[in-house]
Design a protein around this motif. Sequence first.
Motif, short mmCIF file in Angstrom:
data_model
loop_
_atom_site.label_atom_id
_atom_site.label_comp_id
_atom_site.label_asym_id
_atom_site.label_seq_id
_atom_site.Cartn_x
_atom_site.Cartn_y
_atom_site.Cartn_z
N UNK A 325 0.81 -1.21 0.00
CA UNK A 325 0.00 0.00 0.00
C UNK A 325 0.85 1.27 0.00
N UNK A 326 2.11 1.16 -0.29
CA UNK A 326 3.00 2.32 -0.25
C UNK A 326 2.58 3.34 -1.31
N UNK A 327 2.62 4.62 -0.93
CA UNK A 327 2.27 5.71 -1.84
C UNK A 327 3.50 6.44 -2.36
N UNK A 328 4.66 5.83 -2.26
CA UNK A 328 5.89 6.47 -2.72
C UNK A 328 5.87 6.58 -4.24
N UNK A 329 6.48 7.62 -4.79
CA UNK A 329 6.56 7.75 -6.25
C UNK A 329 7.34 6.59 -6.87
N UNK A 330 7.06 6.26 -8.12
CA UNK A 330 7.80 5.17 -8.77
C UNK A 330 9.30 5.44 -8.83
N UNK A 331 10.06 4.36 -8.82
CA UNK A 331 11.52 4.49 -8.82
C UNK A 331 12.00 5.12 -10.13
N UNK A 332 11.40 4.75 -11.25
CA UNK A 332 11.89 5.27 -12.53
C UNK A 332 11.74 6.78 -12.59
N UNK A 333 10.68 7.33 -11.99
CA UNK A 333 10.52 8.78 -12.03
C UNK A 333 11.58 9.47 -11.19
N UNK A 334 11.88 8.93 -10.01
CA UNK A 334 12.92 9.51 -9.17
C UNK A 334 14.28 9.44 -9.86
N UNK A 335 14.57 8.32 -10.49
CA UNK A 335 15.86 8.17 -11.16
C UNK A 335 15.97 9.10 -12.36
N UNK A 336 14.89 9.23 -13.13
CA UNK A 336 14.94 10.13 -14.29
C UNK A 336 15.16 11.58 -13.85
N UNK A 337 14.47 12.00 -12.80
CA UNK A 337 14.67 13.36 -12.31
C UNK A 337 16.07 13.55 -11.74
N UNK A 338 16.62 12.51 -11.11
CA UNK A 338 17.99 12.59 -10.60
C UNK A 338 18.98 12.85 -11.73
N UNK A 339 18.88 12.08 -12.79
CA UNK A 339 19.84 12.23 -13.88
C UNK A 339 19.64 13.54 -14.64
N UNK A 340 18.43 14.04 -14.70
CA UNK A 340 18.23 15.34 -15.31
C UNK A 340 18.90 16.44 -14.49
N UNK A 341 18.86 16.32 -13.16
CA UNK A 341 19.55 17.29 -12.32
C UNK A 341 21.07 17.17 -12.48
N UNK A 342 21.55 15.94 -12.64
CA UNK A 342 22.99 15.75 -12.84
C UNK A 342 23.43 16.40 -14.15
#
Length: 886
Positions: A325-342
């Motif tokens: 039941x976790x409401x955390x955002x998907x991992x792929x979205x977090x990773x994509x935003x991380x690499x865009x910031x990099x």
Amino acid sequence: PWDEQGASLLRICKLDLQKDTGKDSGSTLAALEHLCGNDAWASQAAEIGAPAILTLLERYAVPFQKVFTRYEAPAKALRFLRRRASLLAPSLPSEPMTSYEPLHFAATVHPDMKEGPPKLVAKHASMALFETLHALALQQRGDWSPVFALLDAGCRDVNPKVRAASLRSIAAAAPASSVDYARLMEAANACADACDAQDNERRDKDLALQGEMDKVRRRLAHWDALQVRSAALHASSSLVTSHQTERPRAALQALAQRARRCVGAHADQCALYGENARARQYLVDGLASLVKACSALKGGRASLRVVCRDAVQVASIQHKRPDEDSTLPPVFRRCAQLWRDVIASSQSDVLYDALLSASLEILRRLDLRYEERMLEDEMRPKNEFDQELLINLASFLETFVADTGDSFAPWASQLLRVVVDRASKHERCSSLYRLGALAIRAGTQCSLTPGDEDAFLRSARKFARDTAHRVGDFRDELLECACRVVLSAPLEVRTGQLAVLAPALGAALRLGSAHRPTASRAFDAVVTWRDDASDEFFTEDVLEKVLPEIGRYAVAARSRDVSVVIDKAQSAQARARARRMALAAQRADPHVSDSAARYLSRRAVRFLSSCGGEAVRAFSQRTESSRMLGAPLTISLGTLSLRLDGALLNRLGVIACGSGPRQTRLLASEALHALVLVAIGRTTSHPNQHGKGANLEDSIYVRVWPYVCSLASHSDSIIRALFRELLLQCCRLFSNRDCREQNEKTRAARYLVDALFEALAGHQASKRAQAAEALAEFVNWTCKQMRPAEVREEMSGVATGKGFDALAHVLRRVAFDLTQRDATRRLGAALALGKLARHVRAHSLILSRFGLHLLRASLQAVETSSSGGPGAAATRAASVAADRLA
């Protein structure tokens, strides 16, 4: 004001800081920070602010004092130092140890010996320490050995926050570490190795922690470990970049392995505990430093490709969560935003290209085969892991590629070519169509080179055509993804094959009844197709193919008779709520809300009305001849039969326009409005061709249009709103481009134009203004629905001798009325010309035929001057119309 008052403000700040640097110094430092943004006073403000900041931080380090109650002044000082470190560095003491001690204390220790620094101070302390040390290191001033000795000791501290701060300080001071390079590199490697050794121990502890407090401690421990690991990567990368090593390839390979572990740990924590802002920032800085090292040293591209390949694969793996039941955002979205910031931090296109290259490499290697059985529901992939990897890879790229601009240009044709090749072999993989739609949509927004553009358009045309042929066998998610490809096709792809793509558009409209995003995309596409290539859209019978689906939307939200038990004791809101619930219960489609259905219904009606005569022709081709309009037009209500000619319409119009009771006028207006809609519906559903059948204009439209024009400018707001919209809609509906054909709709249009000109010649100002607006709307929609070939034919001046040339009739009559002696008629014609002048100017052929004629008539109306009343108003209106036309 800084230019004028800068000197006095500097003097005030200097005197204030000389008195006492304490809790009231925050505003003074904030003023100095603003002055540093002005080139004229920046250096003087830095000379005053730098010593004051160090003095304030030294006072902050005194434990158990009551000077700083909320720590606002130290926080403003650290913010000043963080933002203007390069400007303040020349004014700081030459010995870096003097600046390092108070900053390190603020970043790691609470002055009252509590756990961690205050939140207000911690917000800026770490970055202030990093930026200040980096600015001082670039100046190469003073003796750095004491600072590096403390940093070496801090890397072995028990507190992970102290270790992370020490490692980031090493990264900041890397340009000044020529003598201590080996010692600092060994300390950074020792911290990273310690984190790797603690992974197994931490994993064993996680299995034993079950309580809520244990979960919190476990989450904090993982976040602290990621901070230390990321800071170690940052320190090692900065040291390798600043100093030449004997074995650069080996150093870069070691950094690449460390970066892979950091990226994997970040993905695991995003799936299990969420993302920590500080750990994420440390990781962004570490990866950006790695990118710079790979760009500067030989063999760095290969190491960067290894990191990117592992990063894309980690982002595409569906991480299992312990709590479903976790409401955390998907991992792929977090990773994509991380690499865009990099990428934004490193400002390097090399990383963007490496990530897309790794994505294409993974896409080519995936095993997408599936076992086909007798029934489609029994299809099973042979490699479920690769299928899941493809789904998450598509989601990752959709987030990563969005709004990246021309950086995607070199990859648009490559990604689309790979997708087309894989989709031809595995046509039931929905994620391939998602990737294809992404490539087409993003590639269309890029500035492609001529060679890439030709390859891109060839692949896009082939993929759109093949997908349109396949959609007949698709359904549910597969159908939705395939429809995305066709709906996202640009004009260059659609040209010449609209008839092939039309079935896919119809399928998208059918699917949209259960999925509003698809319906919105389908309506956007059908409007774009019609506007971009109207000739092909109508000649290839695309409208005829999608008309039934659009018609279902138009009637989907109409009110239904539902059985609702009415309780007289209920309020109006409660009864309305009960009716809405009953309507929702009877809806055939539970996936689209009532508001969404009404919105889509309005869009469908607007589109059909904008098509005008083309919609009528397409509808008539699908209508049986038995449904053609007959004479006379009657309405049967049980035993009551109403004939719509004779005295009934006149009586309703007289009552609606009269001065009787308001309720009676409203009821008469509603009845007249309903009867007009019935007549228009019967006429436009299938107009009586060649004059055969009933002559409805003699019994209805001749009597109705004058009342409609009068009620559209009625003083009652309800009546005015009701008939104003009806009048404008009728102007759009009856302005079809086939008005020269003899039928009931043509005659209704002629009588409508005559009624508008009679209203223009009247003495009521509001009626003239409304008639002028309606006439301009009629001309606008007549011009819109004329194709270029028909415009040239009709504007050539060759009379066909039949029917009603609406556009020429309106423009000639406006010019004729402008030359009349009646001032009221001239005023109405001038108002109409002022409204429709911009529509005439928008079409060069129409302007070339009628422009001089209208301009001469308007100038003649200006010359016919009058002293006052309607004549003076006509002169002014004609002058304005002439200016707009010229």
